[in-house]
Write a protein that holds these residues in place. Structure first.
Motif, short mmCIF file in Angstrom:
data_model
loop_
_atom_site.label_atom_id
_atom_site.label_comp_id
_atom_site.label_asym_id
_atom_site.label_seq_id
_atom_site.Cartn_x
_atom_site.Cartn_y
_atom_site.Cartn_z
N PRO A 94 51.35 9.69 29.22
CA PRO A 94 51.61 10.63 30.32
C PRO A 94 52.59 10.13 31.37
O PRO A 94 53.06 10.92 32.18
CB PRO A 94 50.21 10.83 30.94
N GLY A 95 52.93 8.85 31.34
CA GLY A 95 53.90 8.32 32.31
C GLY A 95 55.34 8.60 31.90
O GLY A 95 56.27 8.36 32.66
N ILE A 96 55.54 9.14 30.70
CA ILE A 96 56.89 9.47 30.22
C ILE A 96 57.27 10.86 30.74
O ILE A 96 56.68 11.86 30.33
CB ILE A 96 56.93 9.46 28.66
N ASP A 97 58.26 10.92 31.64
CA ASP A 97 58.63 12.22 32.21
C ASP A 97 59.78 12.85 31.42
O ASP A 97 60.28 12.26 30.47
CB ASP A 97 58.98 12.09 33.71
N ASP A 98 60.19 14.05 31.85
CA ASP A 98 61.21 14.79 31.08
C ASP A 98 62.55 14.06 31.02
O ASP A 98 63.26 14.15 30.02
CB ASP A 98 61.39 16.20 31.67
N LYS A 99 62.88 13.31 32.10
CA LYS A 99 64.13 12.55 32.10
C LYS A 99 64.08 11.45 31.02
O LYS A 99 65.05 11.23 30.30
CB LYS A 99 64.36 11.92 33.48
N ALA A 100 62.93 10.81 30.92
CA ALA A 100 62.76 9.76 29.92
C ALA A 100 62.82 10.36 28.51
O ALA A 100 63.44 9.80 27.60
CB ALA A 100 61.44 9.03 30.14
#
Ligand SMILES: *Cc1c(COP(=O)(O)O)cnc(C)c1O
Length: 364
Positions: free
Chosen positions: A342-348
């Motif tokens: 869940p720490g992976i955001d859309d930018k990543a």
């Protein structure tokens, strides 16, 4: 951009749970909090019993002890498992017998399983790596037909489902780790699931000095109260974790534009926990290795690179039990792991997709 392979987060619920445990004063491994944690685990995984324990490695060891494994007994296991799955076998002076995979995923080649079973075989350990399940039907049938107990090392498969049942509740024992890298994380820790009251009693006793009467060898593998308190709080976040991880995995999969890259296959009747997303490269292993290493340098972590992933019998301690496993040799060089926590955001996610498409194009 550097993508983080860990998801470390402390919530208000974690803090409240710890404070409540502290207010009960007793912090050892036999407190009310530990009992409540075990009940919550049994309930979540639909098992009769859950036993909190100090680590995933300790969990496997305790199951082998419960089965009475000792000198020269043989344990069947996949060579794709990490060395922590193998250590407890050697501790009990038993023999690890490596079985080849089916060539597609981390499931056994059932024919090889049948070739390697002997009168000394006492248990099978199966290991759904990174939460990727395999076909259990033949495995469960094999375990039954040959009278060999099945231990699931589900340390990476919390909340993965197979035919509507949670992984770890299908065999005689389910062993889990709750190390920081796992989906249910308490720092260090683990737990065991079983439906068998005899095994439950034996393990509970073994991890608490075998009752302290000195009649049988025991040890102290109990989980401490504060870790149980964190676990109690985080059980409630497991479904959310899986939902977020699946969303991220689907976004990445739909963004990849090469037909040389696909997800590692798994049975349609299963539901993955996405401990990691596993991407298979339909390319020669040397090209695959170069791609993974380039992605790693671009900040996309890979457990394959980080842990120098290889068949267990390539490690010095296990080398004397090395045995030909051609499918395994190929499988370990055919994929990489992609973090989707869940720490992976859309930018990543965008960066991961862009990088994969860019690098794979060069090798296509
Ligand atoms: C993490 C892990 C273990 C060991 O668990 P610990 O809690 O670190 O001792 C064993 N098997 C597998 C498959 C694991 O991923």
């Amino acid at each position: 951009m550097q993508i983080n392979d860990k998801f470390l987060r402390v919530t208000e619920s974690d803090r409240e749970s710890i404070l409540e445990a502290l207010s009960n004063l007793k912090l050892s491994g036999t407190s009310k909090t530990v009992g409540n944690y075990e009940k919550a685990l049994a309930n979540f995984f639909s098992a009769k019993y859950a036993i909190a324990i100090s680590s995933g490695t300790a969990a496997i060891h305790a199951c082998l002890v419960a089965l009475g494994i000792s000198d020269d007994d043989e344990i069947l296991l996949p060579a794709t498992a990490p060395i922590m799955t193998g250590f407890p076998i050697i501790f009990q002076r038993a023999k690890p017998v490596f079985v080849d995979t089916n060539g597609k995923n981390f499931g056994f080649d059932i024919q090889d399983l049948k070739r390697k079973v002997t009168s000394k075989t006492k248990a099978i350990i199966c290991v759904p790596m990174w939460g990727y399940p395999f076909d259990y039907k033949d495995l469960l049938q094999f375990s039954k037909n040959y009278g060999v107990s099945l231990i699931e090392d589900a340390a990476e498969a919390h909340n993965t489902e197979y035919n509507g049942k949670k992984i770890g509740s299908l065999g005689d024992f389910g062993c889990f780790s709750t190390h920081d890298r796992k989906l249910l994380a308490t720092g260090e820790g683990g737990f065991i699931l079983t439906n068998n009251p005899k095994y439950y009693k034996k393990i509970k006793s073994f991890i608490n000095y075998s009752g302290m009467d000195g009649k049988a060898i025991g040890t102290n593998y109990k989980l401490s109260t504060l870790q149980a308190a964190i676990g109690l709080s985080r059980i409630k976040q497991m479904d959310w974790q899986v939902k977020m991880r699946r969303q991220n995995a689907m976004k990445i999969l739909s963004g990849i534009n090469s037909n040389k890259v696909s997800e590692l296959p798994f049975p349609v009747s299963s539901k993955l926990n996405y401990q990691s997303l596993l991407l298979n490269f339909n390319l020669p292993s040397k090209k695959t290795a170069r791609i993974i290493s380039k992605l790693f340098k671009m900040g996309i972590p890979s457990d394959v690179v980080k842990y120098d992933y290889k068949p267990m019998y390539h490690y010095p301690i296990f080398r004397k039990w090395a045995i030909g496993c051609p499918n395994t040799e190929k499988l370990v060089k055919s994929f990489t792991t992609i973090p989707v926590h869940p720490g992976i955001d859309d930018k990543a996610i965008e960066y991961i997709i862009k990088s994969i498409n860019l690098i794979v194009k060069d090798y296509d």
